[in-house]
Scaffold this motif. Structure first.
Motif, PDB file in Angstrom:
ATOM      1  N   THR A   1       0.801  -1.222   0.000  1.00  0.00           N
ATOM      2  CA  THR A   1       0.000   0.000   0.000  1.00  0.00           C
ATOM      3  C   THR A   1       0.836   1.276   0.000  1.00  0.00           C
ATOM      4  O   THR A   1       0.367   2.319  -0.469  1.00  0.00           O
ATOM      5  CB  THR A   1      -0.935   0.024   1.227  1.00  0.00           C
ATOM      6  N   GLU A   2       2.051   1.216   0.557  1.00  0.00           N
ATOM      7  CA  GLU A   2       2.897   2.412   0.616  1.00  0.00           C
ATOM      8  C   GLU A   2       4.324   2.066   0.175  1.00  0.00           C
ATOM      9  O   GLU A   2       5.278   2.184   0.948  1.00  0.00           O
ATOM     10  CB  GLU A   2       2.892   3.004   2.031  1.00  0.00           C
ATOM     11  N   PRO A   3       4.466   1.661  -1.071  1.00  0.00           N
ATOM     12  CA  PRO A   3       5.794   1.239  -1.546  1.00  0.00           C
ATOM     13  C   PRO A   3       6.812   2.369  -1.610  1.00  0.00           C
ATOM     14  O   PRO A   3       8.020   2.107  -1.643  1.00  0.00           O
ATOM     15  CB  PRO A   3       5.495   0.686  -2.942  1.00  0.00           C
ATOM     16  N   ASP A   4       6.341   3.610  -1.615  1.00  0.00           N
ATOM     17  CA  ASP A   4       7.262   4.742  -1.769  1.00  0.00           C
ATOM     18  C   ASP A   4       7.739   5.331  -0.443  1.00  0.00           C
ATOM     19  O   ASP A   4       8.510   6.304  -0.446  1.00  0.00           O
ATOM     20  CB  ASP A   4       6.589   5.843  -2.598  1.00  0.00           C
ATOM     21  N   LEU A   5       7.297   4.771   0.677  1.00  0.00           N
ATOM     22  CA  LEU A   5       7.794   5.252   1.964  1.00  0.00           C
ATOM     23  C   LEU A   5       9.304   5.027   2.051  1.00  0.00           C
ATOM     24  O   LEU A   5       9.797   3.971   1.641  1.00  0.00           O
ATOM     25  CB  LEU A   5       7.114   4.506   3.117  1.00  0.00           C
ATOM     26  N   PRO A   6      10.062   5.987   2.558  1.00  0.00           N
ATOM     27  CA  PRO A   6      11.515   5.778   2.712  1.00  0.00           C
ATOM     28  C   PRO A   6      11.786   4.583   3.622  1.00  0.00           C
ATOM     29  O   PRO A   6      11.217   4.480   4.713  1.00  0.00           O
ATOM     30  CB  PRO A   6      11.988   7.081   3.354  1.00  0.00           C
ATOM     31  N   ARG A   7      12.633   3.690   3.134  1.00  0.00           N
ATOM     32  CA  ARG A   7      12.988   2.494   3.899  1.00  0.00           C
ATOM     33  C   ARG A   7      14.510   2.429   4.030  1.00  0.00           C
ATOM     34  O   ARG A   7      15.183   1.822   3.191  1.00  0.00           O
ATOM     35  CB  ARG A   7      12.448   1.233   3.212  1.00  0.00           C
ATOM     36  N   PRO A   8      15.064   3.047   5.089  1.00  0.00           N
ATOM     37  CA  PRO A   8      16.525   3.022   5.269  1.00  0.00           C
ATOM     38  C   PRO A   8      17.088   1.612   5.385  1.00  0.00           C
ATOM     39  O   PRO A   8      18.230   1.363   5.028  1.00  0.00           O
ATOM     40  CB  PRO A   8      16.727   3.807   6.573  1.00  0.00           C
ATOM     41  N   VAL A   9      16.262   0.692   5.901  1.00  0.00           N
ATOM     42  CA  VAL A   9      16.670  -0.709   6.048  1.00  0.00           C
ATOM     43  C   VAL A   9      15.583  -1.578   5.436  1.00  0.00           C
ATOM     44  O   VAL A   9      14.392  -1.325   5.649  1.00  0.00           O
ATOM     45  CB  VAL A   9      16.866  -1.081   7.530  1.00  0.00           C
ATOM     46  N   HIS A  10      15.987  -2.580   4.675  1.00  0.00           N
ATOM     47  CA  HIS A  10      15.031  -3.510   4.076  1.00  0.00           C
ATOM     48  C   HIS A  10      15.117  -4.866   4.775  1.00  0.00           C
ATOM     49  O   HIS A  10      16.213  -5.319   5.135  1.00  0.00           O
ATOM     50  CB  HIS A  10      15.297  -3.702   2.579  1.00  0.00           C
ATOM     51  N   ALA A  11      13.948  -5.474   4.997  1.00  0.00           N
ATOM     52  CA  ALA A  11      13.895  -6.790   5.633  1.00  0.00           C
ATOM     53  C   ALA A  11      14.673  -7.794   4.798  1.00  0.00           C
ATOM     54  O   ALA A  11      14.452  -7.919   3.584  1.00  0.00           O
ATOM     55  CB  ALA A  11      12.448  -7.240   5.798  1.00  0.00           C
ATOM     56  N   TRP A  12      15.567  -8.521   5.442  1.00  0.00           N
ATOM     57  CA  TRP A  12      16.378  -9.516   4.743  1.00  0.00           C
ATOM     58  C   TRP A  12      15.488 -10.654   4.255  1.00  0.00           C
ATOM     59  O   TRP A  12      14.639 -11.164   4.970  1.00  0.00           O
ATOM     60  CB  TRP A  12      17.435 -10.064   5.697  1.00  0.00           C
ATOM     61  N   GLY A  13      15.664 -11.037   2.997  1.00  0.00           N
ATOM     62  CA  GLY A  13      14.958 -12.195   2.452  1.00  0.00           C
ATOM     63  C   GLY A  13      13.498 -11.976   2.146  1.00  0.00           C
ATOM     64  O   GLY A  13      12.755 -12.945   1.914  1.00  0.00           O
TER      65      GLY A  13
END
Length: 432
Positions: free
Chosen positions: A374-386
């Motif tokens: 729903t909010e793919p453009d939110l800033p994500r400084p860290v991405h969930a591994w895997g």
């Protein structure tokens, strides 16, 4: 400073300390006995502790994305509220808060019991002592976050050093004589899968707190950098401590003796050093309890603080003291624990706390999946591994565990499900 604005005072050291302090309590010194009774096999015992540890580590990798994407106080509530709206956010927030309130009441009650062991004259005043402990912590935290965070760091170091010293002693000291055969109790026989489920429930409760650093991202000076470091280091240290303590206990005590022990750490020390030495373990348990209560009375008020700020709880809990403590939320949280002690309801709620905790875990993983959509453009400084495999796997494991708890302990689970069913009128009462 705004009256409802928390202060940015915290860093990596506190994050690691509060992860350890909010997780490692009496469970690691009390639960190995019942777990050995449930499953019996040393290999399975270590496997269960390791499996839940890996779950916590993988879970932290998902929480880091949410925590750095939404750096707000409140933990699980914040993520569920953003992903699923007010009502689901309310359910998760209150479930998280109530689970920790009951755990804090249980911790204070257990600490009063240990004070009674060290000073038998105090046995008649255990309830008053437990209440006094909570009041003293509220007074201490009213001074401010900086002092409370320093205390957490000190207590976590003492706790970790004490447990590691226990491990070294168990491997280094040889008992004068083995446990007599007549003191060894036989393991309970039954369905091994039922035993494993019971053991998993106990270990999940013991590991709860691995996410604690995420409650403080709003107060972290650099959450995007510090939260990942805090969570990974903290969870790895916890896994290492838990596995080493279990190996040490299995090294000293036969598994059948371990299975019959209510406090295996004390039994192990007494076997090595003789009668009276178990008081050392009692002292270590008290340090552990102080550390976990200190962590709980820091992170749990921030749940209702965040809910109050969003209009989903009473507004008065949003007041912040000059020292950065959400003071009214802290008083209300401690007051709820005191009420549970006075009414002796904390033991029943602590029995179902694992259900609340894992429900919150599941909501976190579901929130991550939904917000990616729903909010793919939110800033994500860290991405969930895997992602998505890791997050979906964790969600399925969490839901399967909840189903297993309902099947395995139906009556207790009905209390938790009943609360969720009647939560809507409560939601309407507090919602502004």
């Amino acid at each position: 400073m705004a009256q409802n604005q928390l202060k940015k005072l915290l860093g990596v050291g506190f994050g690691v300390a509060v992860t350890i302090g909010g997780t490692v309590g009496t469970g690691i010194l009390r639960k190995p006995g019942p777990i050995a009774h449930d499953i019996g096999s040393p290999t399975l015992i270590i496997a269960v502790w390791l499996a839940v540890g890996l779950y916590a580590l993988a879970g932290s990798l998902s929480v880091m994305e949410l925590g750095t994407m939404l750096p707000k106080a409140g933990g699980w509530y914040v993520y569920a509220h953003r992903a699923f709206g007010n009502y689901i956010g309310f359910i998760i927030g209150i479930s998280s808060w109530l689970g920790s309130v009951s755990a804090m009441a249980f911790g204070a009650a257990v600490m009063s019991e240990y004070i009674g062991l060290l000073s038998p004259a105090m046995v008649s005043y255990q309830k008053a002592i437990a209440i006094g402990i909570l009041i003293a912590f509220v007074a201490f935290h009213s001074i401010g976050v900086r002092l409370a965070s320093r205390a957490q760091e000190v207590m976590s170091v003492l706790k970790a050093v004490g447990l590691l010293a226990f491990v070294v002693v168990c491997f280094a000291v040889t008992p004068d004589k083995p446990i007599p055969a007549d003191t060894v109790r036989s393991l309970a026989e039954g369905n091994i899968w039922v035993g494993i489920l019971a053991a998993l429930q106990a270990v999940f409760y013991t590991y709860d707190g691995w996410h604690t650093a995420a409650y403080f991202t709003e107060e972290d000076v650099d959450p995007s950098r510090n939260l990942p470091r805090s969570m990974i280091r903290g969870v790895l240290l916890i896994i290492g401590i838990y596995i080493l303590v279990n190996l040490a206990l299995l090294y000293v005590l036969p598994v059948s003796a371990l299975a019959g022990s209510k406090l295996p750490a004390a039994d192990a020390v007494q076997l090595l050093f003789g009668p009276g030495s178990a008081q050392v373990v009692t002292f270590l348990l008290m340090i552990s309890i102080m550390g976990i209560i200190n962590a709980q009375i820091m992170f749990n008020p921030r749940v209702i603080f965040a809910m109050g700020r969003d209009g989903l709880f009473f507004r008065f809990v949003t007041q912040v003291s000059e020292g950065g403590t959400p003071i009214n939320a802290t008083i209300l949280t401690a007051g709820a624990s005191i009420l549970m002690i006075l009414t002796n309801t904390y033991s029943k709620l602590s029995d179902i706390a694992t259900f609340f905790f894992v429900l919150c875990y599941a909501s976190c993983f579901a929130a991550l999946i939904r917000l990616r959509q729903t909010e793919p453009d939110l800033p994500r400084p860290v991405h969930a591994w895997g992602y998505p495999f890791s997050t979906w796997t964790l969600l399925i494991i969490s839901l399967a565990f909840l189903l297993g708890v309902v099947i395995g302990d139906f009556s207790s689970s009905m209390y938790a499900i009943g609360f969720i069913a009647i939560s809507y009128p409560i939601y309407l009462l507090v919602k502004r």
